[in-house]
Design an enzyme around this catalytic site. Sequence first.
Site, PDB file in Angstrom:
ATOM      1  N   GLU A 271      25.451 -18.717  87.930  1.00 55.87           N
ATOM      2  CA  GLU A 271      25.489 -17.568  87.017  1.00 55.87           C
ATOM      3  C   GLU A 271      24.112 -16.918  86.871  1.00 55.87           C
ATOM      4  OE1 GLU A 271      28.802 -19.719  84.075  1.00 55.87           O
ATOM      5  OE2 GLU A 271      26.702 -19.622  83.480  1.00 55.87           O
ATOM      6  N   GLY A 273      21.291 -14.288  86.261  1.00 55.28           N
ATOM      7  CA  GLY A 273      21.183 -12.983  85.621  1.00 55.28           C
ATOM      8  C   GLY A 273      19.835 -12.379  85.977  1.00 55.28           C
ATOM      9  N   ARG A 274      18.807 -12.971  85.370  1.00 54.65           N
ATOM     10  CA  ARG A 274      17.448 -12.471  85.560  1.00 54.65           C
ATOM     11  C   ARG A 274      17.037 -12.427  87.043  1.00 54.65           C
ATOM     12  NH1 ARG A 274      13.790 -13.034  81.456  1.00 54.65           N
ATOM     13  NH2 ARG A 274      15.067 -14.710  80.631  1.00 54.65           N
ATOM     14  N   TYR A 314       9.734 -12.432  72.548  1.00 50.39           N
ATOM     15  CA  TYR A 314       9.281 -13.697  73.135  1.00 50.39           C
ATOM     16  C   TYR A 314       7.784 -13.720  73.417  1.00 50.39           C
ATOM     17  CZ  TYR A 314      14.236 -13.483  74.628  1.00 50.39           C
ATOM     18  OH  TYR A 314      15.588 -13.315  74.708  1.00 50.39           O
ATOM     19  N   CYS A 342       7.595   1.199  63.297  1.00 49.41           N
ATOM     20  CA  CYS A 342       6.855   0.730  62.129  1.00 49.41           C
ATOM     21  C   CYS A 342       6.889  -0.790  62.007  1.00 49.41           C
ATOM     22  CB  CYS A 342       7.444   1.357  60.870  1.00 49.41           C
ATOM     23  SG  CYS A 342       7.727   3.102  61.072  1.00 49.41           S
TER      24      CYS A 342
HETATM   25  C1  LIG Z   1      22.102 -16.263  79.828  1.00 48.02           C
HETATM   26  C2  LIG Z   1      23.022 -17.094  80.626  1.00 48.02           C
HETATM   27  C3  LIG Z   1      22.980 -17.057  82.032  1.00 48.02           C
HETATM   28  C4  LIG Z   1      21.963 -16.253  82.797  1.00 48.02           C
HETATM   29  O1  LIG Z   1      20.671 -16.721  82.658  1.00 48.02           O
HETATM   30  P1  LIG Z   1      19.494 -16.129  83.558  1.00 48.02           P
HETATM   31  O2  LIG Z   1      18.297 -16.860  83.118  1.00 48.02           O
HETATM   32  O3  LIG Z   1      19.412 -14.673  83.299  1.00 48.02           O
HETATM   33  O4  LIG Z   1      19.839 -16.416  84.983  1.00 48.02           O
HETATM   34  C5  LIG Z   1      23.899 -17.789  82.727  1.00 48.02           C
HETATM   35  N1  LIG Z   1      24.836 -18.548  82.071  1.00 48.02           N
HETATM   36  C6  LIG Z   1      24.893 -18.619  80.736  1.00 48.02           C
HETATM   37  C7  LIG Z   1      25.933 -19.445  80.103  1.00 48.02           C
HETATM   38  C8  LIG Z   1      23.995 -17.903  79.969  1.00 48.02           C
HETATM   39  O5  LIG Z   1      24.044 -17.993  78.633  1.00 48.02           O
END
Ligand SMILES: *Cc1c(COP(=O)(O)O)cnc(C)c1O
Length: 415
Positions: A271, A273-274, A314, A342
């Site tokens: 999974e 994302g980043r 962060y 602000c």
């Molecule tokens: C946020 C998240 C991801 C993605 O994380 P990345 O660091 O962006 O790869 C994958 N699985 C779950 C369950 C998440 O909460």
Amino acid sequence: MHYFAYRNDELYCEDVPLARIAAEVGTPAYVYSRRTLVHHARVFRQAFPEALICFAVKANSNISILHTLAQEGIGADIVSGGELFRARRAGVEPENIVFAGVGKREDEIAAALKQDIFMFNVESIEELNLIQRVAQELNTTARIALRVNPDVDAKTHPYISTGLRENKFGISMDSALMDYHYAHRLSHIQVQGIHCHIGSQLTTIEPFIDAFKIIRALALELIASGIDIRYLDMGGGLGITYEREKPPLPMELAHAMAPLMEDLPCTLILEPGRAIAGNTGVFLTQVLYTKQTEEKRFIVVDGAMNDLARPSLYGSFHDIRPVQLNTSGEEPVKVDIVGPICESSDFFARERLMPACHHGDILAIMSAGAYGFTMSSNYNSRPRAVEVLVDDDQYRIIRRRETLEDLIQHEELPQ
Ligand SMILES: *Cc1c(COP(=O)(O)O)cnc(C)c1O
């Protein structure tokens, strides 16, 4: 890697100068490189040809981005009914959708069951019981994995570390066997996998492998006890280079995992994302003022923490580059780059050595393609930025800039 580079002192996205985009669509603006996005999708597909790759929609949920990834065979990892809606509208097939999150509502569970998504990643027994009941009412079966918490330290920022015992995510390893056997007995639940996700922006392979060994042992134990585990979902979390990090490449992770997969009758799910979207986008903002106080020099820009929250949320580092290099020979200066909001937390960089900047200059905040626009808000009644997708020498607006009318469209004056 990414396709943002200087040519003759001008920063380009693929074959389009960013200064041109800023002039034509205005600032602040998110600009994404389609070539970079597709490249990252292919890197994952090549490293893990057998795996189901589900892009974590929360990183970047624009339907053009999701659609582009779907065309590359990438599914969706969703955490809400809203993300389910987006993923389906973008053309992601239900059999490529997995659903995580500690707080799934009944209507969201029902929507996902009606769409017949591939798998629920279940985070508690109470949630499991609710899914069982909703599935029964809908006369269907829910395919599930339990999200287990391997108690591995991802060694990342505490806000994005999720695999420790003290975190709110998943079920504990101690009760996992018992919980799996409980799930297995439910009439409208089909147990098919194990899920874990230990955190985000991981820059070493070790925590993944430590977690995978734990998940693998659990899978073998469950299979031996008659539970048909066919999918191991190892979540996301691979980091990217914001500053000088050297995160592992997907291929390195694949090589490290391969020997541990060999004797398992399981398909991998990932999974990311980043790692797919992060370096795909930049955030363009214009210099409004350069302000010298007794203490410091500030560059005030027209973008703010409501547009890109990561630095204030962060304290994270983003490289910041002028889209036109200053060739006047002025000395670089140490500055704070701040927005108009602000709050003192409204900054993009502190004590950063930057080439001399002047009113009207456009700055590109790099690596803003993940957790950028998706975390934006209307705080201070700032309309949300426009999003643009570059494709070779063309670009297209994939989300128009919000208008002032957009800001109040759901509000009512008292009668
Ligand atoms: C946020 C998240 C991801 C993605 O994380 P990345 O660091 O962006 O790869 C994958 N699985 C779950 C369950 C998440 O909460």
